[in-house]
Design a protein around this motif. Structure first.
Motif, PDB file in Angstrom:
ATOM      1  N   TRP A  17     -15.568  -1.734 -82.395  1.00 52.61           N
ATOM      2  CA  TRP A  17     -16.300  -0.573 -81.908  1.00 52.61           C
ATOM      3  C   TRP A  17     -15.599  -0.018 -80.685  1.00 52.61           C
ATOM      4  CZ3 TRP A  17     -19.464   1.021 -85.319  1.00 52.61           C
ATOM      5  CH2 TRP A  17     -20.097   0.107 -86.136  1.00 52.61           C
ATOM      6  N   ARG A  19     -17.105   3.408 -78.505  1.00 55.09           N
ATOM      7  CA  ARG A  19     -17.868   4.192 -77.556  1.00 55.09           C
ATOM      8  C   ARG A  19     -19.282   3.680 -77.351  1.00 55.09           C
ATOM      9  NH1 ARG A  19     -17.557  10.604 -77.810  1.00 55.09           N
ATOM     10  NH2 ARG A  19     -18.352  10.826 -75.757  1.00 55.09           N
ATOM     11  N   CYS A  37     -24.722   9.623 -72.672  1.00 51.41           N
ATOM     12  CA  CYS A  37     -24.316   9.509 -74.068  1.00 51.41           C
ATOM     13  C   CYS A  37     -23.548  10.742 -74.488  1.00 51.41           C
ATOM     14  CB  CYS A  37     -25.543   9.363 -74.962  1.00 51.41           C
ATOM     15  SG  CYS A  37     -26.454   7.860 -74.626  1.00 51.41           S
ATOM     16  N   SER A  38     -22.701  10.606 -75.524  1.00 54.21           N
ATOM     17  CA  SER A  38     -21.992  11.752 -76.054  1.00 54.21           C
ATOM     18  C   SER A  38     -22.963  12.645 -76.788  1.00 54.21           C
ATOM     19  CB  SER A  38     -20.890  11.286 -77.007  1.00 54.21           C
ATOM     20  OG  SER A  38     -21.470  10.556 -78.047  1.00 54.21           O
ATOM     21  N   ASP A  43     -17.510  12.958 -81.877  1.00 55.82           N
ATOM     22  CA  ASP A  43     -17.128  11.716 -82.546  1.00 55.82           C
ATOM     23  C   ASP A  43     -16.925  10.679 -81.467  1.00 55.82           C
ATOM     24  OD1 ASP A  43     -16.058   9.611 -83.805  1.00 55.82           O
ATOM     25  OD2 ASP A  43     -14.545  10.742 -84.941  1.00 55.82           O
ATOM     26  N   ALA A  44     -17.926   9.820 -81.264  1.00 54.46           N
ATOM     27  CA  ALA A  44     -17.891   8.874 -80.145  1.00 54.46           C
ATOM     28  C   ALA A  44     -17.310   7.549 -80.529  1.00 54.46           C
ATOM     29  CB  ALA A  44     -19.295   8.693 -79.592  1.00 54.46           C
ATOM     30  N   SER A  45     -16.577   7.480 -81.640  1.00 62.43           N
ATOM     31  CA  SER A  45     -16.045   6.194 -82.074  1.00 62.43           C
ATOM     32  C   SER A  45     -14.788   5.816 -81.329  1.00 62.43           C
ATOM     33  CB  SER A  45     -15.753   6.226 -83.579  1.00 62.43           C
ATOM     34  OG  SER A  45     -14.775   7.202 -83.854  1.00 62.43           O
ATOM     35  N   THR A  74     -23.577   0.021 -78.459  1.00 66.41           N
ATOM     36  CA  THR A  74     -22.301   0.233 -79.153  1.00 66.41           C
ATOM     37  C   THR A  74     -22.523   0.063 -80.651  1.00 66.41           C
ATOM     38  OG1 THR A  74     -21.119  -0.715 -77.266  1.00 66.41           O
ATOM     39  CG2 THR A  74     -19.899  -0.503 -79.329  1.00 66.41           C
ATOM     40  N   PRO A  75     -22.235   1.124 -81.447  1.00 66.64           N
ATOM     41  CA  PRO A  75     -21.644   2.434 -81.162  1.00 66.64           C
ATOM     42  C   PRO A  75     -22.581   3.309 -80.316  1.00 66.64           C
ATOM     43  CG  PRO A  75     -21.488   1.908 -83.497  1.00 66.64           C
ATOM     44  CD  PRO A  75     -22.452   0.932 -82.901  1.00 66.64           C
ATOM     45  N   THR A  79     -23.083   9.076 -82.061  1.00 69.34           N
ATOM     46  CA  THR A  79     -21.824   8.954 -82.789  1.00 69.34           C
ATOM     47  C   THR A  79     -22.019   9.356 -84.250  1.00 69.34           C
ATOM     48  OG1 THR A  79     -21.087   7.155 -81.362  1.00 69.34           O
ATOM     49  CG2 THR A  79     -19.966   7.388 -83.472  1.00 69.34           C
ATOM     50  N   ALA A  82     -19.005   6.542 -86.729  1.00 71.40           N
ATOM     51  CA  ALA A  82     -18.768   5.221 -86.156  1.00 71.40           C
ATOM     52  C   ALA A  82     -18.123   4.294 -87.183  1.00 71.40           C
ATOM     53  CB  ALA A  82     -20.080   4.620 -85.677  1.00 71.40           C
ATOM     54  N   PHE A 149     -26.912   6.423 -84.333  1.00 69.43           N
ATOM     55  CA  PHE A 149     -25.503   6.641 -84.673  1.00 69.43           C
ATOM     56  C   PHE A 149     -25.374   6.614 -86.189  1.00 69.43           C
ATOM     57  CE2 PHE A 149     -25.882   2.027 -84.344  1.00 69.43           C
ATOM     58  CZ  PHE A 149     -25.202   1.570 -85.462  1.00 69.43           C
TER      59      PHE A 149
END
Length: 419
Positions: A17, A19, A37-38, A43-45, A74-75, A79, A82, A149
């Motif tokens: 993982w 982000r 958080c994004s 794309d928070a991966s 996490t993730p 996301t 992920a 996510f």
């Protein structure tokens, strides 16, 4: 291999993982809020974000010495793509986790466990691909908060086509044979994701015949009446670089009575035994000196009341083409059958070996005369029955040529496992 296969698609496994989503507890008020958080479109991966756990007037009211618990997921929250090859992790700083629940939109849940300090929760399995998850986490003394996510879908996939068919009944020689739609390089990962169990219980081991074929069998033939369960947990298992399985299901098979047939091509006689007693004896004709019949242990893998047999399909040019061979039962992938024969003189059965490698029994054209040997033997047989050929003048059939792994010793068989 000339055998009917059934497949079904549908759980699990490996990677890393990146982000993190942050759940922060604000001020002295016992509530948890998302921070750091994004956005839902990102794309928070690829990255991890850390929250401060402070916000506006709530922070001005807090004691200067108070530390605010911060939850990280996490993730990360939001996301969209992920990875699905590592566990879900929830951590808290300056606090203790009271509970964590991870639920997928497919109805599944991910179990997990807390460390001794109660600050890190880790799922015991990886999330599934192509699934949206909701993480509900609660710090002691605070209200529960959520993050979401979505895992990405795998690019290239593979499935395993298995024999015998689900809910079918077979003879005691039937292995569980799986042919994969894509070559497998990580054989250990794939074999670990497949279980074969039996009732009554017996040791069962897998053997790789190639990058695309894995068979399972016990040390000796199955006991009559055995129930076999195949467990496929191939979903998200990386069989080879970037190629993932998509199946997750259980399949049950059954073993019927124990029928073992022995063909002696020196005496040109075939003896059929069922559950240890002689059921029938038939005169036969095997392969001639130029087309000897394979010797060894073979398993009936396909059955036809009538079928066409053409010499060109087995590398024998135009020597024969018979459109209605009666009561044909396949013994090898390469083309060995035990079948009825209506075109040869009745006198050859029991006295001469005249075939191109098959084992023949006297039969009648049309496959409807119940008084002849070919009809009787076919009617008494089923897929998975064992046929042993001896004194044929030919070497033992290759174990991979059909469902014929019984020709390997147990030591050689187990050596073919990747585990």
């Amino acid at each position: 291999m000339g055998v009917s296969h059934i497949s079904n698609r549908s759980e699990q496994q490996p990677g890393s993982w990146s982000r993190r989503g942050i759940l922060g507890v604000l001020g002295a008020v016992p509530a948890v809020a998302l921070t750091g958080c994004s956005s839902g479109s990102a794309d928070a991966s690829e990255n991890t974000t850390t929250g401060t756990g402070t916000s506006g007037s709530a922070s001005t009211k807090a004691s200067p010495a108070a530390k605010q618990p911060v939850i990280s997921v996490t993730p990360a929250d939001g996301t969209k793509r992920a990875a699905f090859t590592s566990p879900v992790e929830v951590t808290v700083t300056d606090g203790t986790l009271a509970s964590v629940k991870v639920t997928g939109n497919d109805g599944s849940t991910l179990a997990g466990s807390l460390d001794e300090a109660g600050t890190t929760w880790t799922s015991t399995a990886n999330p599934h691909s192509g699934t949206k998850y909701t993480v509900t986490a609660q710090v002691e003394g605070a209200a529960a908060q959520t993050a979401t996510f979505t895992t990405k879908s795998p690019g290239e996939t593979f499935v395993g086509y298995f024999t015998p068919e689900a809910n079918s009944t077979s003879g005691v020689g039937m292995p569980v044979s799986i042919n994969f739609s894509h070559a497998v390089s990580d054989k250990a990962a794939v074999e670990k994701a497949i279980t074969v169990t039996a009732e009554p219980a017996v040791e069962i081991v897998g053997h790789w015949f190639s990058d695309t074929r894995l068979d399972f069998r016990p040390k000796t033939y199955w006991a009559a009446g055995t129930t076999i369960t195949l467990g496929l947990r191939l979903k998200d298992v990386e069989g080879t670089n970037g190629v993932y399985g998509i199946q997750s299901k259980d399949v049950t098979f059954h073993i019927g009575r124990a029928q073992i047939t022995t063909v002696d091509l020196s005496s040109k006689e075939m003896v059929v035994q069922r559950d240890g007693a002689t059921l029938a004896t038939y005169p036969v004709s095997g392969g001639d000196s130029d087309h000897t019949t394979w010797s060894g242990i073979m398993v009936i893998s396909e059955r036809f009341k009538q079928t066409r047999m053409e010499s060109s399909t087995v590398g024998l040019g135009d020597e024969y083409d018979i459109s209605d061979v009666p009561h044909a039962q396949r013994l090898t992938t390469s083309g060995t059958f035990i079948h009825g024969n209506y075109w040869a003189s009745t006198s050859i059965f029991g006295s001469q070996n005249t075939s191109h490698g098959c084992v023949g029994l006297h039969d009648a054209k049309g496959a409807n005369d119940s008084s002849v040997a070919g009809y009787e033997f076919y009617a008494s047989s089923m897929l998975g029955d064992v046929v042993i050929v001896k004194n044929s003048g030919e070497k033992t059939v290759d174990a991979a040529n059909g469902l014929n792994g019984w020709n390997l010793s147990w030591a050689d068989w187990t050596a073919g496992s990747a585990l």
